[in-house]
Write an enzyme that holds these catalytic residues in place. Structure first.
Site, short mmCIF file in Angstrom:
data_model
loop_
_atom_site.label_atom_id
_atom_site.label_comp_id
_atom_site.label_asym_id
_atom_site.label_seq_id
_atom_site.Cartn_x
_atom_site.Cartn_y
_atom_site.Cartn_z
N ASP A 129 0.87 -1.12 0.13
CA ASP A 129 -0.07 0.17 0.10
C ASP A 129 1.01 1.13 0.08
OD1 ASP A 129 -1.99 1.74 -0.09
OD2 ASP A 129 -2.90 1.17 1.72
C1 NOJ Z 1 -3.62 4.23 -0.15
C2 NOJ Z 1 -4.83 3.40 0.34
O1 NOJ Z 1 -4.65 3.06 1.70
C3 NOJ Z 1 -5.16 2.34 -0.79
O2 NOJ Z 1 -6.49 1.95 -0.25
C4 NOJ Z 1 -4.86 2.68 -2.11
O3 NOJ Z 1 -5.34 1.64 -2.99
C5 NOJ Z 1 -3.83 3.32 -2.35
N1 NOJ Z 1 -3.41 4.30 -1.44
C6 NOJ Z 1 -3.60 3.67 -3.96
O4 NOJ Z 1 -4.20 4.80 -4.29
#
Ligand code: NOJ
Length: 761
Positions: free
Chosen positions: A288
């Site tokens: 993430d």
């Molecule tokens: C951070 C978020 O926690 C996640 O849910 C998301 O898919 C990613 N960024 C990519 O944007």
């Protein structure tokens, strides 16, 4: 077919021509041989390139390492891109990858397609309130079709984090607090996105997230600490992730938080022992965002340490930190990671690309023709979105059947959400370029009323009195006005109206990522407007907008009708009109407990027992588990929701009060529509394991059934209970059941239940 020397010749010829993907269609019948052979042709740099997922520029949500994406793709330093909006832009990047990089390996194209792409559906929390898995699967299907038309082949959805704390903004993105319902929804999303075969160009790869327990973040503050026993993880939090894995989800995203003291992204127990070895997950794991880099702040070490830990834990792809790209070479030379580990990660990414059919046709989801763009925000998709939205609204209160309204009623429509088209989509909707065409409540009511002049609109108030506070959550998208003048306009509109409809609550950016609150009451300026509207003595309908459970004590007492409409998506306004005027009946049921006050957080129905349960008898009971200044029960329980009719339940019948070993029993209840309108009831079955060697929750949802009944109609609803329903994880994390006494509860929500007892042998 074995990948034989003929195929190898084809592969090397195509490599020489630099057009690997064109020749490979003939060679892919043996996928693993194809992938192994391709890995055999790659330099270390090209391998690390496949593991790299650089930042997309259309939305940035944290720290990133930047680079010239096009040039990096050309150099073979990129395995995929994400959050890039527009099929033309995507196609150009794909072209560079397949035509200008040495190996011509196509790109994964990811995006946060969370509840729609151009056609926006209600936020996931709202969708879960439909208790309708077919509906959710269809939402994911349409999202996939539209996303694929936009060049996307991979979505970072479903988000299945169980959440118990309404302060956490991301509660909006999941399915609420129940592992059973959450598991069914997880599977439905995966089926919808991935369809039958991933290489169908209308299907996209799903990514279940955030593994694990992100929703248990302390104090409901985003990116905060999580600390819980493995026993609790297995019993209360893991089920929906596992359900997605069982449904064949192609990828998974670890969470930002720590698990057992180790960041999830670097946690080998979590990602390899549990996910890969115990659950058999074969797909790819993507970090993430900057999680590898964030291990620095977590006190584990700089990017190189994070990269080593993540790779060793089983993470294949590094989103935005460039740590794999820039640090794994040194780690390999120093023996901290092995070439096998790198090859395994590359293999999983190439496998995903093969599954998606990208080697056969990297442009299969890059059709820039009108036919393809006609799929976006189509009339057909918008109609589904309108129907879906109406099924997610939860009717909390409806004194004297104030709702539905007559189409010739004179309505004062007030509140900052009444005509805010750009707010209807809610969180995670950056892919939508049509927000100015989304349907506001004013649009919907004016079109549906017998005469559009019957709807008199006044914004009535700001979101907050404090301008800075408002701008932080609205980014100027909701106009500010003078508090006194706005209130006067609303009062003038109300003076001549038969009924007041007040559209209040959270603006779109008040829930979602990085949108946590410590106060769950109606924002101050809006509360003042609501009080003023109620003080007029006219009937008031509160249309509640938001992405989380909120405290509605005052509202419950003084406002005669409350319809919780969440964020209904692009067609919200028409869907709201459909329900307000009774063309459709509300049928949503809460999937999160609504608190009396923020001080009750975390609050959820399926908690473990306390040694001193409070009798909830309206007085403060000394030395019981309670608060001096508030009751322990919620304001609205899990499973709650009214409709425009009423239902009665006959006494529940059990086929036997003994469940033999290996056998089953049936529970049957007759449900009757006792009102004057058709309606849908969600009949819910809960269990409690009365005595066990481990403490078991006071209630757990095990089955439910949605029944639609005409006025006067009855239906027998039968649930089959087997040993599977009685199982839980013991201290050794074995999935077992223990013979003994169980309580079975059936009713329209988790509180209004009839309780019976049976024994499992
Ligand atoms: C951070 C978020 O926690 C996640 O849910 C998301 O898919 C990613 N960024 C990519 O944007």
């Amino acid at each position: 077919m074995i990948f034989n020397s003929v195929n190898k010749v084809v592969l090397s010829v195509s490599l020489l021509s630099g057009l690997l993907w064109q020749a490979s269609a003939a060679t892919i019948s043996d996928r693993s041989a194809f992938v192994d052979s391709l890995i055999g042709c790659m330099t270390l740099e090209e391998k690390l390139g496949q593991l790299n997922l650089p930042a997309g520029h259309d939305i940035v949500t944290g720290n990133v390492q930047n680079g010239d994406t096009k040039e990096m793709i050309r150099r073979g330093q990129v395995g995929g891109v994400f959050n890039i909006k527009g099929v033309g832009k995507v196609k150009e990047l794909q072209r560079i990858a397949v035509e200008e990089s040495r190996l011509g390996i196509p790109l994964l194209v990811g995006a946060d397609v969370i509840h729609g792409y151009e056609t926006i559906f209600p936020i996931p929390l709202a969708l879960s309130c439909s208790w309708d898995t077919t509906l959710v699967e269809n939402v994911a299907r349409i999202s996939a079709i539209e996303a694929a038309a936009g060049g996307v082949n991979w979505t970072f959805s479903p988000m299945v984090d169980i959440a118990h704390d309404a302060r956490w903004g991301r509660i909006a993105e999941g399915n609420g607090e129940d592992p059973y319902l959450g598991s069914l929804m997880a599977k439905a999303y995966v089926r919808g996105y991935q369809g039958g075969a991933l290489d169908n160009p209308e299907n996209i790869m799903a990514c279940v997230k955030h593994f694990a327990c992100y929703g248990a973040t302390e104090s409901g503050r985003d990116y905060n600490v999580v600390d819980m026993s493995r026993w609790n993880m297995f019993n209360a939090y893991f089920a929906p992730y596992k359900a997605a894995v069982d449904a064949g989800v192609g990828s998974l995203m670890p969470s930002f938080n720590i698990i057992d003291g180790v960041p999830a992204t670097g946690n080998r127990w979590l990602l390899t022992d549990v996910l890969r070895n115990r659950w058999g997950f074969k797909g790819l794991i993507v970090t993430d965002y900057y999680s590898i880099g964030e291990m620095n702040a977590l006190g584990i070490g700089p990017r190189r340490t994070g990269a080593v830990l993540a790779l060793r834990a089983g993470v294949d792809m590094d989103m935005v930190s460039h740590a794999y790209l820039e640090r794994l070479k040194g780690a390999l030379e120093d023996g901290e990671v092995t070439m096998d580990m790198i090859d395994n990660a590359v293999r999983r990414i190439l496998n995903a690309k093969v599954s998606l059919g990208l080697f056969e046709d990297p442009y299969s989801r890059c059709d820039v023709s009108d036919a393809s763009s006609g799929k976006l925000f189509s009339a057909e998709h918008r109609k589904v979105a309108r129907d879906v939205a109406a099924k997610t609204f939860v009717l909390m209160k409806n004194d004297n059947s104030l709702l539905p309204l007559k189409k010739n009623a004179k309505i004062a429509l007030v509140g900052p959400m009444a005509h805010a088209r750009n707010q209807m989509a809610g969180t995670w909707s950056f892919t939508s370029s049509t927000k100015d065409r989304h349907r506001s409540v004013l649009d919907g009511l004016r079109d549906a009323a017998t005469d559009s002049n019957l709807i008199v609109y006044a914004q009535g108030c700001n979101i907050y009195f404090d301008e800075k506070k408002q701008n932080a959550v609205c980014k100027g998208l909701i106009p500010r006005g003078d508090d006194k003048a706005m209130l006067a306009d609303a009062l003038a509109a109300a003076a001549d109206a038969d009924v007041i409809v007040a559209c209040l609550g959270e603006s779109a950016d008040m829930s979602g990522e990085s949108a946590c609150r410590t106060d769950l009451n109606m924002p101050d300026a809006q509360k003042q407007l609501l009080e003023a509207m109620v003080a007029t003595g006219k009937p008031v309908v509160l249309l509640l907008f938001g992405g989380r459970p909120v405290s509605l004590c005052w509202e419950k007492e003084y406002v005669p009708a409350i319809l919780n409409v969440w964020y209904g998506g692009s067609e919200a306004g028409d869907a709201i009109a459909d329900v307000l005027y009774g063309d459709k009946a509300p049928q949503g049921r809460l999937t999160t407990t609504f608190p009396r006050t923020v001080g009750q957080m975390p609050l959820y129905y399926n908690h473990l027992p306390t040694s001193r349960p409070d009798p909830e008898d309206d007085v403060f009971n000394l030395y019981q588990s309670n608060w001096i200044d508030e009751r322990t029960s919620p304001l609205y329980p899990f499973g709650y929701g009214l409709t425009y009719t009423t239902f009665s339940y006959d006494p529940v019948k059990l086929s036997s009060d003994k469940m033999p070993k290996g056998g089953a029993i049936e529970a049957t209840v007759k449900v009757t529509n006792t009102g004057k309108r058709g309606g849908t009831e969600v009949v819910q079955l809960y269990l409690r394991d009365r005595y066990a060697s481990f403490c078991r929750p006071v209630q757990e949802l095990k089955h439910f059934s949605r029944v639609t009944l005409k006025p006067g109609e009855s239906r027998d609803v039968t649930f089959l209970l087997t040993e599977e329903d009685l199982k839980f994880y013991n201290a050794d994390l074995e999935y077992v059941y223990e013979p003994g006494e169980f309580q079975l509860m059936i009713g329209p929500d988790c509180q209004r239940v009839e309780t019976l007892t049976f024994t499992a042998e």
